[in-house]
Design a protein around this motif. Structure first.
Motif, PDB file in Angstrom:
ATOM      1  N   LEU A   1      46.130  38.325 -50.967  1.00  0.00           N
ATOM      2  CA  LEU A   1      45.026  38.672 -49.880  1.00  0.00           C
ATOM      3  C   LEU A   1      44.319  39.382 -49.465  1.00  0.00           C
ATOM      4  O   LEU A   1      42.986  39.957 -49.124  1.00  0.00           O
ATOM      5  CB  LEU A   1      45.295  36.874 -48.973  1.00  0.00           C
ATOM      6  CG  LEU A   1      45.118  36.008 -50.220  1.00  0.00           C
ATOM      7  CD1 LEU A   1      45.808  35.201 -48.835  1.00  0.00           C
ATOM      8  CD2 LEU A   1      44.082  35.445 -50.103  1.00  0.00           C
ATOM      9  N   ASP A   2      45.212  39.978 -48.956  1.00  0.00           N
ATOM     10  CA  ASP A   2      44.814  41.927 -48.501  1.00  0.00           C
ATOM     11  C   ASP A   2      44.242  42.564 -49.496  1.00  0.00           C
ATOM     12  O   ASP A   2      43.130  43.188 -49.032  1.00  0.00           O
ATOM     13  CB  ASP A   2      45.674  42.230 -47.871  1.00  0.00           C
ATOM     14  CG  ASP A   2      46.092  41.958 -46.606  1.00  0.00           C
ATOM     15  OD1 ASP A   2      45.021  41.328 -45.920  1.00  0.00           O
ATOM     16  OD2 ASP A   2      47.043  42.108 -45.415  1.00  0.00           O
ATOM     17  N   THR A   3      44.440  42.808 -50.682  1.00  0.00           N
ATOM     18  CA  THR A   3      44.039  43.292 -51.702  1.00  0.00           C
ATOM     19  C   THR A   3      42.361  42.119 -52.044  1.00  0.00           C
ATOM     20  O   THR A   3      41.336  43.177 -52.482  1.00  0.00           O
ATOM     21  CB  THR A   3      44.820  43.215 -53.197  1.00  0.00           C
ATOM     22  OG1 THR A   3      46.428  43.571 -52.019  1.00  0.00           O
ATOM     23  CG2 THR A   3      44.420  44.449 -53.985  1.00  0.00           C
ATOM     24  N   LEU A   4      42.193  41.751 -51.642  1.00  0.00           N
ATOM     25  CA  LEU A   4      41.424  40.761 -52.415  1.00  0.00           C
ATOM     26  C   LEU A   4      40.177  40.593 -50.760  1.00  0.00           C
ATOM     27  O   LEU A   4      39.880  39.720 -50.776  1.00  0.00           O
ATOM     28  CB  LEU A   4      41.431  39.352 -52.238  1.00  0.00           C
ATOM     29  CG  LEU A   4      42.271  39.384 -53.477  1.00  0.00           C
ATOM     30  CD1 LEU A   4      42.677  37.707 -54.371  1.00  0.00           C
ATOM     31  CD2 LEU A   4      41.261  39.319 -54.913  1.00  0.00           C
ATOM     32  N   ASP A   5      40.600  40.927 -50.337  1.00  0.00           N
ATOM     33  CA  ASP A   5      40.008  40.882 -48.836  1.00  0.00           C
ATOM     34  C   ASP A   5      38.087  41.298 -48.484  1.00  0.00           C
ATOM     35  O   ASP A   5      37.871  42.140 -48.873  1.00  0.00           O
ATOM     36  CB  ASP A   5      40.054  42.239 -47.782  1.00  0.00           C
ATOM     37  CG  ASP A   5      39.569  42.053 -46.172  1.00  0.00           C
ATOM     38  OD1 ASP A   5      39.025  40.877 -45.990  1.00  0.00           O
ATOM     39  OD2 ASP A   5      39.761  42.673 -45.391  1.00  0.00           O
ATOM     40  N   ALA A   6      37.644  40.210 -49.418  1.00  0.00           N
ATOM     41  CA  ALA A   6      36.026  40.410 -49.444  1.00  0.00           C
ATOM     42  C   ALA A   6      35.686  41.036 -48.079  1.00  0.00           C
ATOM     43  O   ALA A   6      34.066  41.715 -48.559  1.00  0.00           O
ATOM     44  CB  ALA A   6      35.601  39.128 -49.396  1.00  0.00           C
ATOM     45  N   ALA A   7      35.628  41.369 -46.816  1.00  0.00           N
ATOM     46  CA  ALA A   7      35.237  41.965 -45.555  1.00  0.00           C
ATOM     47  C   ALA A   7      35.350  43.771 -45.675  1.00  0.00           C
ATOM     48  O   ALA A   7      34.472  44.115 -45.135  1.00  0.00           O
ATOM     49  CB  ALA A   7      35.768  41.261 -44.533  1.00  0.00           C
ATOM     50  N   GLU A   8      36.049  43.807 -46.936  1.00  0.00           N
ATOM     51  CA  GLU A   8      35.788  45.404 -47.267  1.00  0.00           C
ATOM     52  C   GLU A   8      34.860  46.066 -47.894  1.00  0.00           C
ATOM     53  O   GLU A   8      34.417  46.772 -47.475  1.00  0.00           O
ATOM     54  CB  GLU A   8      36.980  45.851 -47.958  1.00  0.00           C
ATOM     55  CG  GLU A   8      38.579  45.663 -47.268  1.00  0.00           C
ATOM     56  CD  GLU A   8      38.567  46.840 -47.040  1.00  0.00           C
ATOM     57  OE1 GLU A   8      38.719  47.716 -47.389  1.00  0.00           O
ATOM     58  OE2 GLU A   8      38.936  46.927 -46.331  1.00  0.00           O
ATOM     59  N   SER A   9      33.883  44.728 -47.817  1.00  0.00           N
ATOM     60  CA  SER A   9      32.112  45.574 -48.251  1.00  0.00           C
ATOM     61  C   SER A   9      30.781  45.527 -47.608  1.00  0.00           C
ATOM     62  O   SER A   9      30.491  46.091 -47.909  1.00  0.00           O
ATOM     63  CB  SER A   9      31.800  43.936 -49.368  1.00  0.00           C
ATOM     64  OG  SER A   9      31.492  42.499 -47.938  1.00  0.00           O
TER      65      SER A   9
END
Ligand code: HEM
Length: 428
Positions: A163-171
């Protein structure tokens, strides 16, 4: 993408998804100083109408979703990081998780996550505040909607990594990294989705008989019960992923700032240790207000009018109307740049009359899109700060108040550097 009458255009200013910008919030603050409260930014293929005037910001929160959509604006941001399939065909949405019974269950999970955290910390040591609060966020979320076995042991660690790899907040936390995500074809994110699917499948197999302890996961499972096994697990994994990444966008970071600010104010620590819950909530609100780095955006789907005070603008479809909380929250009235929990009376500013319009300051939003998780988030922050301060003496190892990630434009700030704290268990 016309705007009539046409406000001034910020020449040479772009947004960090399109051009390198060291500190986009500072760049937009500079544009505002030069051009006034309402201006246009053309960036990549997109046109943004920024407004900071009292009338413009109040009008922004009143825009009808059908014409100027928050949902579409969010999707256009988050799809830079998340594969398209995460957004298609969801059957359980983040909005649906905060009914009264749900919140009570989430708060039980907060208490359990805090006990596990206390045990993990042991009697003394050193920890990074934001890594600690992020782990609490994962644990609370996965206990609430991850299903049996998701909040502990090896499955928890595997889910956290995926889920860290999928962390949408990175956007919006690292918008500068999104070109590399696009260039990779989101390979790492797709691999992580496959891992989540596998692990959610294991939880589903363990669900029969455990529905009462996992009501939300059971609800997600029921929403997909009419599908064949493979499609069911895939659909559930995508529902859980979207819910989880939404929950991780702001809460753990806001909790981190609440701890940072409290540790810089020992008088408040004493009040919390004496059991003042209302004060703990005021502190949480105040830290969240000051840590806001959110871009609030609405994507225009059908022509819309916006009164910005100096003019009524007719805005065409395709424009993104936006305002930035860090540019209004700390400057809309004198003194707002200081951390002062006294300014809150329950969940409202005590002296709202000092503002030209109340909408110029916010922690959780205004109007129809106000955060549905506000009561839960404040209760969780209150419990977490109170518990950690009760159980440990905490000594900050940072010098000077930590700043945000400079590249970030959106959400609650992430810390620009490690915020280490030395801790020692207090006698019980
Ligand atoms: C301290 C923690 C949080 C803060 C500061 C926060 C802040 C906000 C703000 C400012 C908005 C309004 C955005 C806008 O008008 O464009 C919002 C909306 C929203 N938040 Fe939160 N949030 C927090 C926690 C959460 C959590 C834990 C969830 C769980 C999934 C969540 C889910 C949502 C959703 C679904 C919306 C959209 C509501 C709508 O469009 O009607 N938030 N949040």
């Amino acid at each position: 993408m016309t705007i009539a009458p046409q406000p001034p255009v910020a020449v040479g200013v772009g947004l960090p998804w399109d051009v390198p910008v060291d500190d986009p919030v500072a760049a937009l603050a500079e544009a505002r100083r030069e051009l006034g409260d309402t201006f246009v930014v053309d960036s990549g293929d997109d046109r943004y109408l920024f407004t900071f005037s009292p009338e413009g910001v109040a009008g922004f929160y009143a825009l009808p979703e059908e014409q100027a959509s928050k949902g579409v604006a969010d999707w256009r941001m988050l799809r830079r990081k998340l594969p398209d399939e995460v957004f298609v065909g969801r059957r359980t949405l983040p909005h649906q998780l905060f009914g009264r019974d749900d919140v009570a269950a989430h708060l039980d999970n907060v208490d359990r996550a805090l006990e596990t955290t206390v045990a993990e910390l042991g009697t003394s040591g050193e920890a990074d505040v934001f890594a600690l609060t992020r782990r609490i966020g994962h644990r609370v979320g996965l206990a609430s909607w991850g299903g049996p076995g998701a909040a502990g042991g090896a499955r928890f660690e595997q889910l956290v990594a995926a889920l860290d790899t999928l962390d949408a907040a990175e956007s919006f936390v690292h918008p500068d990294a999104m070109a590399a995500v696009a260039a990779s074809g989101k390979e790492a994110e797709r691999h992580a989705l496959a891992v989540v699917e596998e692990l959610i499948g294991q939880g589903l197999a363990e669900l029969p008989g455990a529905e009462a302890e996992h009501p939300l996961f059971a609800r997600v499972a029921a929403a997909w019960a009419d599908e064949a096994s493979g499609e069911r697990t895939a659909g559930m994994a995508l529902d859980v992923t979207l819910i989880h990444v939404a929950s991780m966008s702001n809460l753990f970071a806001a909790l981190g700032w609440a701890l940072v600010d409290l540790l810089e104010h020992p008088v408040e620590v004493a009040r919390l240790r004496a059991g003042d819950r209302a004060r703990a909530e005021a502190c949480a609100l105040e830290s969240t207000r000051l840590a806001q780095r959110s871009i609030m955006a609405r994507y225009v789907l059908a022509p819309v009018s916006l009164d910005v005070g100096t003019a009524v603008l007719e805005v065409a479809a395709g424009v993104t109307i936006a305002t930035l909380l860090p540019l209004t929250n700390t400057s809309a009235a004198p003194g707002l740049d200081a951390w002062e929990p006294d300014r809150w009376n329950r969940r409202r500013l005590a002296d709202v009359g000092a503002l030209p319009v109340p909408e110029l300051v916010t922690a959780f939003g205004h109007g129809r899109h106000t955060c549905p998780a506000q009561p839960f988030s404040l209760a969780a922050m209150t419990r977490a700060t109170t518990c950690l301060l009760d159980r440990f003496d905490l000594e900050p190892a940072w010098a000077g108040h930590p700043g945000p990630v400079r590249a970030q434009i959106g959400g609650v700030a992430r810390a620009g550097r490690a915020c280490l704290v030395r801790y020692r268990a207090r006698p019980t």
